[in-house]
Structure formats: C-alpha cells, structure tokens
Design a protein around this motif. Structure first.
Motif, PDB file in Angstrom:
ATOM      1  N   ARG A  24      51.012  37.748  34.447  1.00  0.00           N
ATOM      2  CA  ARG A  24      50.254  38.549  33.484  1.00  0.00           C
ATOM      3  C   ARG A  24      49.106  39.305  34.152  1.00  0.00           C
ATOM      4  N   LEU A  25      49.455  40.078  35.169  1.00  0.00           N
ATOM      5  CA  LEU A  25      48.438  40.754  35.977  1.00  0.00           C
ATOM      6  C   LEU A  25      47.653  41.795  35.195  1.00  0.00           C
ATOM      7  N   ALA A  26      48.157  42.203  34.041  1.00  0.00           N
ATOM      8  CA  ALA A  26      47.401  43.145  33.211  1.00  0.00           C
ATOM      9  C   ALA A  26      46.075  42.550  32.736  1.00  0.00           C
ATOM     10  N   SER A  27      45.957  41.225  32.770  1.00  0.00           N
ATOM     11  CA  SER A  27      44.696  40.594  32.369  1.00  0.00           C
ATOM     12  C   SER A  27      43.688  40.511  33.514  1.00  0.00           C
ATOM     13  N   GLN A  28      44.063  40.935  34.715  1.00  0.00           N
ATOM     14  CA  GLN A  28      43.175  40.831  35.862  1.00  0.00           C
ATOM     15  C   GLN A  28      41.864  41.600  35.699  1.00  0.00           C
ATOM     16  N   PRO A  29      41.836  42.794  35.066  1.00  0.00           N
ATOM     17  CA  PRO A  29      40.541  43.479  34.917  1.00  0.00           C
ATOM     18  C   PRO A  29      39.475  42.657  34.206  1.00  0.00           C
ATOM     19  N   SER A  30      39.877  41.784  33.282  1.00  0.00           N
ATOM     20  CA  SER A  30      38.881  40.975  32.571  1.00  0.00           C
ATOM     21  C   SER A  30      38.237  39.952  33.497  1.00  0.00           C
ATOM     22  N   ILE A  31      38.876  39.665  34.636  1.00  0.00           N
ATOM     23  CA  ILE A  31      38.308  38.778  35.653  1.00  0.00           C
ATOM     24  C   ILE A  31      37.598  39.601  36.727  1.00  0.00           C
ATOM     25  N   ALA A  32      38.249  40.663  37.184  1.00  0.00           N
ATOM     26  CA  ALA A  32      37.738  41.435  38.316  1.00  0.00           C
ATOM     27  C   ALA A  32      36.435  42.155  37.987  1.00  0.00           C
ATOM     28  N   LEU A  33      36.327  42.720  36.779  1.00  0.00           N
ATOM     29  CA  LEU A  33      35.130  43.501  36.457  1.00  0.00           C
ATOM     30  C   LEU A  33      33.865  42.643  36.386  1.00  0.00           C
ATOM     31  N   PRO A  34      33.875  41.473  35.720  1.00  0.00           N
ATOM     32  CA  PRO A  34      32.661  40.644  35.766  1.00  0.00           C
ATOM     33  C   PRO A  34      32.298  40.183  37.180  1.00  0.00           C
ATOM     34  N   LEU A  35      33.313  39.908  38.003  1.00  0.00           N
ATOM     35  CA  LEU A  35      33.023  39.543  39.397  1.00  0.00           C
ATOM     36  C   LEU A  35      32.388  40.709  40.147  1.00  0.00           C
TER      37      LEU A  35
ATOM     38  N   LEU B 221      30.715  43.228  38.812  1.00  0.00           N
ATOM     39  CA  LEU B 221      29.376  43.418  38.272  1.00  0.00           C
ATOM     40  C   LEU B 221      28.391  42.451  38.929  1.00  0.00           C
ATOM     41  N   GLY B 222      28.761  41.183  39.017  1.00  0.00           N
ATOM     42  CA  GLY B 222      27.887  40.213  39.661  1.00  0.00           C
ATOM     43  C   GLY B 222      27.618  40.544  41.113  1.00  0.00           C
ATOM     44  N   GLN B 223      28.624  41.015  41.813  1.00  0.00           N
ATOM     45  CA  GLN B 223      28.431  41.354  43.231  1.00  0.00           C
ATOM     46  C   GLN B 223      27.488  42.545  43.407  1.00  0.00           C
ATOM     47  N   LEU B 224      27.622  43.524  42.546  1.00  0.00           N
ATOM     48  CA  LEU B 224      26.716  44.678  42.631  1.00  0.00           C
ATOM     49  C   LEU B 224      25.281  44.256  42.349  1.00  0.00           C
ATOM     50  N   LEU B 225      25.108  43.361  41.393  1.00  0.00           N
ATOM     51  CA  LEU B 225      23.767  42.817  41.130  1.00  0.00           C
ATOM     52  C   LEU B 225      23.241  42.050  42.334  1.00  0.00           C
ATOM     53  N   GLY B 226      24.108  41.241  42.955  1.00  0.00           N
ATOM     54  CA  GLY B 226      23.692  40.452  44.105  1.00  0.00           C
ATOM     55  C   GLY B 226      23.316  41.302  45.293  1.00  0.00           C
TER      56      GLY B 226
ATOM     57  N   LEU C  96      35.316  45.689  27.982  1.00  0.00           N
ATOM     58  CA  LEU C  96      35.495  46.167  29.361  1.00  0.00           C
ATOM     59  C   LEU C  96      34.659  47.417  29.632  1.00  0.00           C
ATOM     60  N   SER C  97      34.470  48.258  28.612  1.00  0.00           N
ATOM     61  CA  SER C  97      33.658  49.459  28.827  1.00  0.00           C
ATOM     62  C   SER C  97      32.195  49.101  29.055  1.00  0.00           C
ATOM     63  N   LEU C  98      31.699  48.074  28.374  1.00  0.00           N
ATOM     64  CA  LEU C  98      30.328  47.637  28.616  1.00  0.00           C
ATOM     65  C   LEU C  98      30.147  47.111  30.033  1.00  0.00           C
ATOM     66  N   VAL C  99      31.098  46.270  30.470  1.00  0.00           N
ATOM     67  CA  VAL C  99      31.007  45.708  31.821  1.00  0.00           C
ATOM     68  C   VAL C  99      31.178  46.804  32.869  1.00  0.00           C
ATOM     69  N   ALA C 100      32.198  47.641  32.680  1.00  0.00           N
ATOM     70  CA  ALA C 100      32.500  48.682  33.674  1.00  0.00           C
ATOM     71  C   ALA C 100      31.368  49.714  33.767  1.00  0.00           C
ATOM     72  N   SER C 101      30.821  50.146  32.642  1.00  0.00           N
ATOM     73  CA  SER C 101      29.762  51.137  32.681  1.00  0.00           C
ATOM     74  C   SER C 101      28.503  50.576  33.347  1.00  0.00           C
ATOM     75  N   THR C 102      28.241  49.293  33.132  1.00  0.00           N
ATOM     76  CA  THR C 102      27.102  48.660  33.806  1.00  0.00           C
ATOM     77  C   THR C 102      27.337  48.588  35.302  1.00  0.00           C
ATOM     78  N   ALA C 103      28.550  48.228  35.692  1.00  0.00           N
ATOM     79  CA  ALA C 103      28.885  48.172  37.124  1.00  0.00           C
ATOM     80  C   ALA C 103      28.781  49.557  37.757  1.00  0.00           C
ATOM     81  N   ILE C 104      29.260  50.578  37.064  1.00  0.00           N
ATOM     82  CA  ILE C 104      29.188  51.955  37.594  1.00  0.00           C
ATOM     83  C   ILE C 104      27.742  52.387  37.764  1.00  0.00           C
ATOM     84  N   ALA C 105      26.898  52.058  36.782  1.00  0.00           N
ATOM     85  CA  ALA C 105      25.486  52.412  36.879  1.00  0.00           C
ATOM     86  C   ALA C 105      24.821  51.715  38.070  1.00  0.00           C
TER      87      ALA C 105
END
Length: 305
Positions: free
Chosen positions: A16-27, A29-34, A292-301
C-alpha cells in the motif's frame, strides 16, 4: 498488477505504497525543523536513513494491521484504497504467516536503522531516536493487538494522530540535529487536530464491517455524518491554531491554508455519502488532502526559508 499467490504484485498490493506520503511528509517536516534549529542544511545521508525508517515503519503498519484485522476485513464489503486493508489475506494471495514475518522484519529493520543513526550522530538528543522507534511499534501494537487493541475499544484514531503527527516529526527533527528542548511544540498543536480528522475520515468507509465486528471507531459510535462533521471541525481548529503554530517555527500563514480550508469544505459538502458510495471516496480524499496540504505547505515554507 495483483498477481497470483505470493507474487510480486501481491506484495506490492500488501505494501500500500500510496499511503507513504502520510509518513514521509511528517518526517520531512521534522527534518527541516531540525536542520533549521541546528543552523545547517539537511544532511543527505541522514535524510536517506530517516526515509528508510519511514518506509519500514509504513510497511510494518500495513502488514501488521492486515494480519490483525483479517477477520474484520473478510466482512468488509465497502473497502476503498484508503481503508479496509490490502485484501491480500482475504483473497488468499499471501498467507498470514508470510505477512506477519514481513512485519517482524520491518520492525527489526526500523529499530536497527534508528540505533545506527543514534550511534552515528553527535548530538545529545540522538539517543532518543531508538525510544521513538520503539514508540512507533508500540502504538501500532496498542492499536491492533491484545491486550489493548484500542481500535476495537475506542481511541484508535488518537493513536494514529500521535504516531503520525507527533512521533514522526520529532524523529525527523532529532535526526537532523535538533535539540529536543528547542522543538516548537506549538507547531504540533497546530497540526495534530487535522491529523486526528484524517484518521477519523479513513474509518468512514469501514463503518458497516467495523460495527459488525465490534470495532469502536468514531463513525461506529456517532454515525458517518456526525463523524464527518467532526473531521471538518478538527480541520477548522487546525486553521485557527495556524498563526500561533507557524509563528513558533518562524513562519507566517500562507496559501497552503486555503487549500486545507477548501478541502475541509468538500468534506462537509460531499453528501450524502454512505459507505460504498463515490461521494464517500471524495470525502475521504478531501480529508487526506486537507491534512497533507497543511504538512506539505509548512515543509515548503521551511525549505524556502
């Protein structure tokens, strides 16, 4: 692409690799913060290791859940790409033993990756990666397996929220050198309600089989329409908390919030949407898009800054 029993197609379907973005994006986001907290660019080797952890975590979740929920999945006549399991056990394409063994290998792998990262990184918070990896495993265990099995007793959506919305960003943050004492927890407070809404939404299609199996999801307890309204309210709460949450990370609200607001509106307007209907697919996809748009837009910013 589904293939015969034990085929590559069957394993891809189970993954079910289509669910990977829900894992990858929070990771991410955390890395960009770190990286921002550490005052340096993303370390690409660490980036690769963290997303290997994320892939193993996602595979562990879907394999272990399929094994735990196989009897409920057999009753499910309203499964969607978002819910109801991969169906490989129901259709006899893989055995529970094979899928359980794969889940165990993934669990061992993600702990090993975390231990290697913790040993390689010089920061004081790095040893926390191993407890966070174990926490990710325990959350799934508490969700699907005895003695807690909280997805059947109520509270499974909360576990999903904590795992995806808190454990994963913290893991990425620490891996990229962020000090835990400086983590902007207000940012998590902003995102967590939407993550909870997404978890509730993915349970909407399974309401009939969950009810039959005694699974106490929110849609079972209050009905699909009330649960959908809860999803909208939770996304509205995230939008209200956005200025404070984003401000804690040195960011300002942007256009990504408009995408989330529009998606939440679709959740509200896509009705009537009984299980098995196309409108319910639209509703669940819209809830996932909002989160996902909230997480992704924060990561992009963060990346742009």
């Amino acid at each position: 692409m589904s293939g015969g029993p034990g085929s590559l197609g069957a394993w891809l379907r189970a993954s079910r690799l289509a669910s990977q973005p829900s894992i990858a994006l929070p990771l991410l986001l955390g890395q960009l913060l770190g990286a921002r907290a550490a005052g340096r660019p993303l370390d690409l080797g660490t980036l690769a290791a963290v997303h290997l952890f994320g892939l193993l975590d996602q595979l562990f979740i879907v394999y272990a859940n399929d094994v735990a929920d196989q009897e409920t999945d057999r009753r499910n006549r309203t499964a969607t790409p978002f819910s109801g399991g991969s169906r490989v056990l129901v259709e006899g394409r893989l055995s529970p033993r094979a899928l359980g063994a794969a889940a165990f290998i993934c669990a061992a792998g993600l702990v090993a990756v975390s231990a290697a990262l913790a040993a390689a990184l010089p920061t004081g918070s790095a040893p926390l990666l191993v407890p966070l990896a174990v926490a990710a495993l325990l959350l799934l265990w508490a969700y699907s397996y005895p003695p807690l099995r909280l997805s059947y007793r109520g509270g499974g959506e909360l576990l999903q929220m904590v795992g995806v919305g808190a454990v994963l960003p913290l893991y990425g943050y620490i891996a990229q050198g962020g000090a835990i004492a400086r983590f902007p927890f207000a940012l998590l407070a902003f995102l967590l309600p939407s993550h909870l809404g997404c978890a509730i939404a993915t349970a909407l299609p399974d309401e009939p089989s969950d009810r039959e199996s005694g699974k106490r999801t929110l849609p079972v307890r209050v009905g699909g329409e009330r649960a959908a309204r809860c999803v909208v309210v939770l996304n509205g709460l995230s939008l209200l908390l956005a200025p404070a949450g984003l401000g804690a990370a040195g960011l300002r609200p942007g256009a990504g919030l408009l995408v989330a607001a529009a998606a939440a509106l679709v959740v509200l307007l896509a009705r009537p949407a009984p299980p098995g209907s196309r409108l319910l697919l639209v509703r669940v996809a819209a809830a996932a898009t909002a989160t996902l748009s909230l997480v992704a837009s924060t990561a992009i910013a963060l990346a742009a800054g």
